[in-house]
Design a protein around this motif. Structure first.
Motif: not given
Length: 380
Positions: A130-131, A148-151, A221-224, A245-246
Motif C-alpha cells: 500500500r502507498a 512514487i518511490k517505494i522499497r 530494492k527501491e523502485k520508482q 507489489g513485492e
C-alpha cells in the motif's frame, strides 16, 4: 451400481486427451456447481461430472475403466458420489481453483489441473503493498501521471529469481510441497497436512543457494513506479497496480500495489460529488444595480452576469465547469453562491447618501434600538 459412461457424462470422445477432459470438466463444473446453479438436480449432476473427471483424469483408473467399466470401482474404494477420497466438491463456497487443486493432489498432478504447481504459485505469491499519495483538486479533476518511490522485494538479478541453481526434488515431501503429520490424541490418531518447511512448499530444494538473495529469489530494492491517475478520482479512491507489489518467493507471482488517493483541500473550492462550490463576494452596489463579474474555475477565469436586485445567498450555476465523472461521460457543474458584502466603515458623507437612498426607497433609516435602550426607556 448401474454402469456409467463417463465419456458421455463429460461429453468427450474415448480418445480425448487429458487437456480435453480438463476443459470439459471445468465447463461442466462451473455450469452445475451448487453455488451457481440452484436448479433441481444440479448438485447430483455436479457430483457425476466430478466422478467422471476423477476416473478419466487418472491414467491407471482410466485404463481400468476402459477395460472393466464403472462396475470395477464398486469394491475398489474408487469415487462414490461426491466424496472423492476425502475431497467434497459439493460444499457451499467452494473455490474452483481448489477443486482443480484437489483433483491434482489426488492423482499426483497427472490430471494436468495444476495441483501442487498452482497451490505453490499462490503460496509463493509476493505480498501486496500500500502507498498513499496526495494530489490537488485540479489533478483529481483532470487526471495526471505521477511517480512514487517505494522499497520492496524485487526479483534477484543474480539468480533470475530462482534462488540458486541445481534444483532437486525435496526429500522431505518428495516433491509434493506438503507433508502429512500424524498426532495421537485420546480420541485417536489425527492426520493434518501442512506446507513442507524444507522446501517452503515448492517441492524442490536448491543445491547451490544464491549468495545474494540467500535462496529466496528476491532482494530489497527501491523502485520508482509511474501511476496514471484518472480524471474524476475521489478522495480515498484506491488504485490497483497489478504485479507492482513485492516479487514472489523463487519466481512466484508478484503481489499488487494499492495506491490510496488523498485529495488536498482547496483554498477556494469545495467538492460535492462531481459539482464544485464557490462563495463569491460582491458589493452592495453590484447586487443592487447588476453587473458582470469574473469568477475562478478549475480551468481559469470565467464571466457570469449578476442581475439587478440580487440577494445575498443567491446561487448561480455554470454547467459543465465541475469535475468529470470517473470512468463515465459528462461533467459536473460549478455552483457559485454570491455573498453581498456590507461595508463595515463609512464616512459621514457616505452615511448621509445611504440615508437619503433609504428615504427614497421608503425604508426605515433610523437605527434600531438596542435592548439596553429599551430597558432605559421603560424606566424613564
Amino acid at each position: 451400481m448401474a454402469e456409467k459412461d463417463y465419456y458421455d457424462v463429460l461429453g468427450v470422445d474415448k480418445s480425448a486427451s487429458k487437456d480435453q477432459i480438463k476443459k470439459a470438466y471445468k465447463k461442466l463444473a462451473k455450469k452445475y456447481h451448487p453455488d451457481l446453479n440452484k436448479e433441481k438436480g444440479a448438485e447430483a449432476k455436479f457430483k457425476e461430472v466430478s466422478e467422471a473427471a476423477a476416473i478419466l483424469g487418472d491414467e491407471n483408473k482410466r485404463q481400468q475403466y476402459d477395460q472393466y467399466g464403472s462396475e470395477s470401482f464398486k469394491q475398489g474404494g474408487g469415487p462414490q458420489g461426491g466424496g472423492f477420497g476425502g475431497f467434497d466438491f459439493s460444499g457451499a463456497g467452494t473455490d474452483f481453483d481448489d477443486i482443480f487443486d484437489n483433483l491434482g493432489d489426488m492423482f499426483g498432478g497427472g490430471f494436468g489441473f495444476g495441483g501442487r504447481e498452482s497451490r505453490s504459485s499462490r503460496r509463493n505469491r509476493g505480498n501486496d503493498l500500500r502507498a498513499d499519495m496526495k494530489i490537488t483538486l485540479e489533478e483529481a479533476a483532470f487526471g495526471i501521471k505521477k511517480s512514487i518511490k517505494i522499497r520492496k522485494q524485487e526479483s534477484c538479478e543474480k539468480c533470475d529469481g530462482a534462488g540458486g541453481s541445481d534444483q532437486v526434488t525435496c526429500t522431505e515431501c518428495r516433491g509434493a510441497g506438503r507433508v502429512t503429520l500424524a498426532r495421537r490424541t485420546p480420541f485417536g490418531v489425527f492426520q493434518t497436512t501442512t506446507t513442507c518447511r524444507a522446501c517452503s512448499g515448492t517441492g524442490e530444494t536448491i543445491k547451490n543457494v544464491c549468495s545474494k538473495c540467500d535462496g529466496t529469489g528476491t532482494v530489497k530494492k527501491e523502485k520508482q513506479i509511474e501511476i496514471d491517475i484518472p480524471e474524476g478520482v475521489e478522495d480515498g479512491s484506491r488504485l490497483r497496480l497489478s504485479g507492482q507489489g513485492e516479487a514472489g518467493f523463487r519466481n512466484g507471482t508478484s503481489g499488487d500495489l494499492y495506491v490510496i488517493i488523498h485529495v488536498e483541500e482547496h483554498e477556494l473550492f469545495q467538492r460535492h460529488e462531481n459539482d464544485i462550490y464557490l462563495e463569491m463576494p460582491i458589493s452592495f452596489v453590484q447586487a443592487a444595480l447588476g453587473t458582470e463579474i469574473k469568477v475562478p474555475t478549475l480551468k481559469g477565469k470565467a464571466t457570469i452576469k449578476i442581475p439587478a436586485g440580487t440577494q445575498t445567498g443567491t446561487i448561480f450555476k455554470m454547467k459543465n465547469k465541475g469535475i468529470p465523472y470517473l470512468h463515465s461521460y459528462g461533467t459536473g457543474d460549478q455552483l457559485i453562491k454570491v455573498i453581498v458584502h456590507t461595508p463595515e466603515t463609512l464616512t459621514k458623507k457616505q452615511k448621509d447618501l445611504i440615508k437619503q437612498l433609504g428615504i427614497e426607497l421608503g425604508v426605515d433609516v433610523e437605527p434600531q434600538k438596542t435592548l439596553f435602550d429599551k430597558i432605559k426607556d421603560s424606566l424613564s
